[in-house]
Design an enzyme around this catalytic site. Structure first.
Site, PDB file in Angstrom:
ATOM      1  N   ALA A 203      -6.374 -12.331 -56.267  1.00 48.44           N
ATOM      2  CA  ALA A 203      -7.550 -13.096 -55.839  1.00 48.44           C
ATOM      3  C   ALA A 203      -8.450 -13.582 -56.957  1.00 48.44           C
ATOM      4  O   ALA A 203      -9.061 -14.646 -56.837  1.00 48.44           O
ATOM      5  CB  ALA A 203      -8.364 -12.262 -54.845  1.00 48.44           C
ATOM      6  N   ALA A 204      -8.613 -12.813 -58.032  1.00 44.37           N
ATOM      7  CA  ALA A 204      -9.577 -13.190 -59.074  1.00 44.37           C
ATOM      8  C   ALA A 204      -9.173 -14.508 -59.726  1.00 44.37           C
ATOM      9  O   ALA A 204      -7.978 -14.778 -59.871  1.00 44.37           O
ATOM     10  CB  ALA A 204      -9.668 -12.078 -60.118  1.00 44.37           C
ATOM     11  N   GLY A 206     -11.584 -15.867 -57.711  1.00 46.07           N
ATOM     12  CA  GLY A 206     -12.148 -15.836 -56.368  1.00 46.07           C
ATOM     13  C   GLY A 206     -12.455 -17.165 -55.716  1.00 46.07           C
ATOM     14  O   GLY A 206     -13.009 -17.179 -54.615  1.00 46.07           O
ATOM     15  N   SER A 207     -12.119 -18.297 -56.318  1.00 41.17           N
ATOM     16  CA  SER A 207     -12.450 -19.586 -55.699  1.00 41.17           C
ATOM     17  C   SER A 207     -11.668 -19.798 -54.403  1.00 41.17           C
ATOM     18  O   SER A 207     -12.210 -20.303 -53.415  1.00 41.17           O
ATOM     19  CB  SER A 207     -12.182 -20.728 -56.674  1.00 41.17           C
ATOM     20  OG  SER A 207     -10.823 -20.740 -57.091  1.00 41.17           O
ATOM     21  N   LYS A 208     -10.394 -19.395 -54.388  1.00 44.19           N
ATOM     22  CA  LYS A 208      -9.599 -19.538 -53.159  1.00 44.19           C
ATOM     23  C   LYS A 208     -10.046 -18.519 -52.114  1.00 44.19           C
ATOM     24  O   LYS A 208     -10.048 -18.810 -50.905  1.00 44.19           O
ATOM     25  CB  LYS A 208      -8.112 -19.385 -53.468  1.00 44.19           C
ATOM     26  CG  LYS A 208      -7.568 -20.438 -54.422  1.00 44.19           C
ATOM     27  CD  LYS A 208      -6.090 -20.210 -54.701  1.00 44.19           C
ATOM     28  CE  LYS A 208      -5.591 -21.126 -55.796  1.00 44.19           C
ATOM     29  NZ  LYS A 208      -6.176 -20.792 -57.124  1.00 44.19           N
ATOM     30  N   ASP A 259      -1.814  -3.115 -57.978  1.00 44.22           N
ATOM     31  CA  ASP A 259      -0.709  -3.985 -58.362  1.00 44.22           C
ATOM     32  C   ASP A 259      -0.179  -4.613 -57.077  1.00 44.22           C
ATOM     33  O   ASP A 259       0.309  -3.915 -56.184  1.00 44.22           O
ATOM     34  CB  ASP A 259       0.378  -3.160 -59.054  1.00 44.22           C
ATOM     35  CG  ASP A 259       1.574  -4.000 -59.495  1.00 44.22           C
ATOM     36  OD1 ASP A 259       1.665  -5.175 -59.083  1.00 44.22           O
ATOM     37  OD2 ASP A 259       2.420  -3.472 -60.230  1.00 44.22           O
ATOM     38  N   ASP A 286      -1.013 -16.467 -54.663  1.00 48.18           N
ATOM     39  CA  ASP A 286      -1.227 -17.380 -55.784  1.00 48.18           C
ATOM     40  C   ASP A 286      -0.934 -16.573 -57.039  1.00 48.18           C
ATOM     41  O   ASP A 286      -1.828 -15.987 -57.640  1.00 48.18           O
ATOM     42  CB  ASP A 286      -2.659 -17.916 -55.770  1.00 48.18           C
ATOM     43  CG  ASP A 286      -2.876 -18.999 -56.807  1.00 48.18           C
ATOM     44  OD1 ASP A 286      -2.118 -19.983 -56.793  1.00 48.18           O
ATOM     45  OD2 ASP A 286      -3.797 -18.856 -57.627  1.00 48.18           O
ATOM     46  N   CYS A 339       0.254 -22.599 -60.487  1.00 44.44           N
ATOM     47  CA  CYS A 339      -0.231 -23.760 -61.239  1.00 44.44           C
ATOM     48  C   CYS A 339       0.778 -24.081 -62.328  1.00 44.44           C
ATOM     49  O   CYS A 339       0.415 -24.464 -63.448  1.00 44.44           O
ATOM     50  CB  CYS A 339      -1.624 -23.511 -61.812  1.00 44.44           C
ATOM     51  SG  CYS A 339      -1.794 -21.994 -62.754  1.00 44.44           S
TER      52      CYS A 339
END
Length: 736
Positions: A203-204, A206-208, A259, A286, A339
């Site tokens: 998650a970090a 954290g924008s998503k 993890d 992601d 990405c």
């Protein structure tokens, strides 16, 4: 050469590298100039044919240009529509005025500001078990914006100073998120609904996660039934998520530190009180990647890119998405995204998962109107470290078969018809002036071939021994890094601080006392947090088995004040969650009075109640001293929408103040149509003032100015309005 010698060699090379000289106002120092060339990169991607030959020049030109800035308005806020109107009719128009006077030869300097097309007319539907769907809400049009200026342009050009201040203050107050345009796609593809249990595995920063929370809170009239669990392997990056959580103010968020490829099983209590295994309705993977889709903003990719990077990451990425599918409910959906442009990290992972799942996982279409993209590749050519391409696995020398594996290769012609990898979405930089991105939407139709029922006896406590199939202890679980978190203590009716809170704020009887929690015991606890019922269930059911970094939203904060009957004030972070339950100490005042309160930022001299309008004075007349809620109905100028401002106030004996941080104060003043320039920082004017002061000081030191005679007047003689108690010296003493 040892690793320390290599490190010294790299450090020496950096010192000897050419430097970029920057302007005097740019205090970021000098950095090595990055040459945006990598022959291996071009050779590799030409071989993969990810771009048609006639688009190759456009593709490389886009990669070498800097990434435009983009931001997104927080869609779940009640003021979102008003803020969008303000952006359109104030900031966009002001920026576009900078184009006035440009001639035809200066087209490249023209500034363009536009909303992202794939967030236009986006509708979310609530899906029932019966299979039919009901319209839930529509995303605000013009929710996300892109500007053909880089972040560097915005922060280092005086003409954009106002825009820079706006972006900073609104980001800090949680009303917008500065996020890369293509990074907004994966949460939209998930189609999250308020009742979903969602896991963000990596998650970090954290924008998503922020987007997912907004979707979960789509219906602002009630608490969401679902939950968001945001996880990251890096303990320090988890605290970046905590910062995001404070901005987004959600009581339905849990942040964990594990993890993700070995994420623990989560349990919850059923209505009978028995612990059962919980699976998620939506999962976002992601994953960590080589990141060559980010080379427009991450310059080091140009120098460090190598095809071996993707090969090394493939297994980690596969383990994460495989574990994600194990944690996914049957019928649930998972988004796999990177990405990266590399098919070894993208299509190869999707193909491997589809093949190994034997029909239990299905690849779905992603439909976002206005998004330019190309389909997933059905064929690619793995390359060894020596840049030698291999069409089949049998061509690889034996010494390299431990590096390139059979699952790195594309599907056969027969498998291509079975597994429609072309349903994946590949966004390239030149499509719409963004970064590069890859997205695949997977649906779990039934249990995975290797999946077995999860039993309560199988879970392991933190730091315990793992077990073999026969139940014997096997290998010790690695010690978890980071801080030891304080416990999560949910309140009860017998808690000594509950009764004063309930009586002072007349909390609605429907609110469950056990939805409030603290991180310590005793009568002087610093903060009281609020969490949803499902969050409480999961925290209590997994204590000691899952490392929870943070949960709940701050609802009350201790404020020792002998003049107030209650030791706790309301907290702005949790106001939107707690306000429906506060049945007393809620006051409505006119907008003009709110402006008076917001413009006063003096800690020791808050506005007197008598300085407000008669309407406001009447509203607070019978209010006891202490914290309360201010409600203000507003309407924007120029035909803008109506909206309501809710914030915390403090009632003193004869005064009243708005209890908000500076960035939120600026936001509310801006929404009230006030000039906020005095709160904005202009480093250019500050530098100019410093230069002028320095010049004057130099002239004085050179004796070019006439010295004035010392004054023997008192401060009151100079200015009769000054009072003697404003000075640390007695009034009768002369000031030289």
């Amino acid at each position: 050469m040892g690793k320390w010698a290599k490190a010294r060699q790299r450090k020496l090379a950096l010192k000897q590298a050419p430097k970029v000289e920057r302007s005097k106002g740019d205090r970021r120092g000098n950095y090595e100039e990055v040459i945006k060339e990598n022959k291996k990169f071009e050779e590799y991607y030409k071989l993969q044919n990810i771009v048609p030959e006639h688009e190759w020049a456009l593709f490389m030109e886009a990669n070498r240009s800097s990434l435009p800035a983009s931001f997104r308005v927080t869609g779940s806020r009640s003021q979102a529509e008003a803020l969008i109107h303000l952006i359109q009719h104030k900031f966009v128009e002001d920026i576009m005025k900078l184009n006035d006077g440009l001639d035809e030869n200066e087209v490249e300097k023209k500034i363009e500001v536009f909303p992202l097309p794939w967030l236009q007319e986006l509708e979310i539907y609530y899906t029932f078990n019966g299979g039919y769907a009901m319209f839930l809400f529509r995303y605000h049009d013009n929710l996300a914006w892109q500007i053909n200026l880089t972040r560097k342009d915005i922060r280092s050009t005086e003409a954009y100073c106002r825009l820079h201040n706006f972006l900073i203050s609104e980001t800090e107050s949680g009303n917008i998120s500065r996020q890369e345009a293509v990074s907004m796609i994966p949460p939209l593809a998930l189609q999250v609904q308020p009742h979903h249990k969602v896991l963000d595995m990596c998650a970090a920063p954290g924008s998503k996660t922020a987007q997912i929370i907004e979707l979960l809170h789509a219906d602002e009239s009630k608490e969401p039934e679902g939950i968001v669990v945001a996880n990251d392997i890096d303990n320090r990056r988890c605290y970046m998520l905590v910062h995001q959580a404070k901005r987004l103010q959600s009581p339905a968020l849990i942040i964990t530190n594990h993890d993700s490829s070995e994420y623990p099983n989560i349990f919850q209590k059923d209505p009978e009180g028995s612990l059962i295994h919980l699976k998620f309705d939506r999962i976002l993977c992601d994953v960590p990647c080589s990141g060559d889709g980010t080379m427009r903003k991450n310059m080091l990719v140009w120098r460090k890119w190598h095809p071996g990077n993707a090969v090394q990451l493939h297994q980690t990425q596969y383990k994460i998405v495989k574990r994600g599918l194990e944690l996914l409910e049957d019928g649930g959906q998972l988004v796999y995204s990177t990405c990266s442009l590399n098919p070894i990290e993208n299509e190869a992972i999707v193909y491997r998962i589809l093949k190994e799942s034997k029909g239990s996982v299905e690849l779905l279409d992603i439909e976002l109107k206005g998004l330019k993209h190309c389909p997933g590749l059905s064929n690619w050519i793995p390359v060894g470290k020596d840049m030698i391409p291999y069409s089949t696995f049998d061509q690889i020398p034996d010494r390299s078969k431990s590096i390139l594996r059979e699952y790195h290769f594309p599907p056969s012609s027969e498998d291509s018809t079975i597994y429609p990898i072309q349903k994946c979405v590949r966004v390239l930089p030149h499509h719409q002036d963004t970064g590069g991105f890859f997205i695949a939407l997977l649906k779990k139709t039934r249990s995975l071939p290797w999946e077995k029922p999860v039993l309560l006896a199988d879970r392991l406590s933190l730091g315990s021994m793992s077990r073999t199939k026969d139940g014997k202890a096997d290998v010790k679980v690695p010690k978890l890094q980071g801080f030891n978190e304080d416990p999560y203590i949910f309140m009860t009716e017998e808690d000594p601080i509950w009764t004063p809170l309930r009586e002072f704020y007349k909390l609605d009887p429907s609110v469950d006392v056990s939805s409030f929690l603290t991180r310590s015991q005793g009568d002087r606890r610093k903060n009281v947090y609020f969490a949803t019922t499902l969050v409480k269930n999961l925290v209590q059911s997994n204590e000691g088995f899952v490392k929870i970094i943070n949960t709940g939203v701050k609802a009350f904060a201790r404020c020792d004040n002998k003049w107030s009957p209650c030791d706790y004030r309301l907290a702005n972070e949790g106001l939107f969650s707690i306000l429906p339950y506060v049945k007393s100490r809620v006051v409505k005042i006119p907008k003009e009075d709110l402006v008076i309160l917001l413009l006063n930022n003096e800690k020791d001299t808050p506005p007197y109640i008598t300085s407000l309008s008669e309407t406001a004075q009447e509203a607070v007349k019978d209010l006891e001293r202490g914290s309360f809620v201010l409600l203000v109905d507003c309407v924007l100028e120029d035909g803008g929408p109506n909206f309501t401002i809710e914030l915390i106030g403090w009632r003193g004996n004869t005064s009243i103040r708005a209890y908000v941080a500076l960035n939120e104060r600026v936001h509310y003043l801006r929404m009230c149509g006030q000039d906020v320039s005095k709160f904005e920082k202009n480093k250019y004017k500050e530098a100019e003032a410093e230069a002028e002061a320095e010049a004057e000081s130099t002239e004085e030191n050179n004796g070019t100015l006439e010295l004035e005679q010392p004054s023997t007047s008192t401060p009151q003689e100079i200015n009769p309005e000054l009072k003697s108690d404003n000075f640390l010296v007695p009034a009768e003493m002369n000031v030289l």
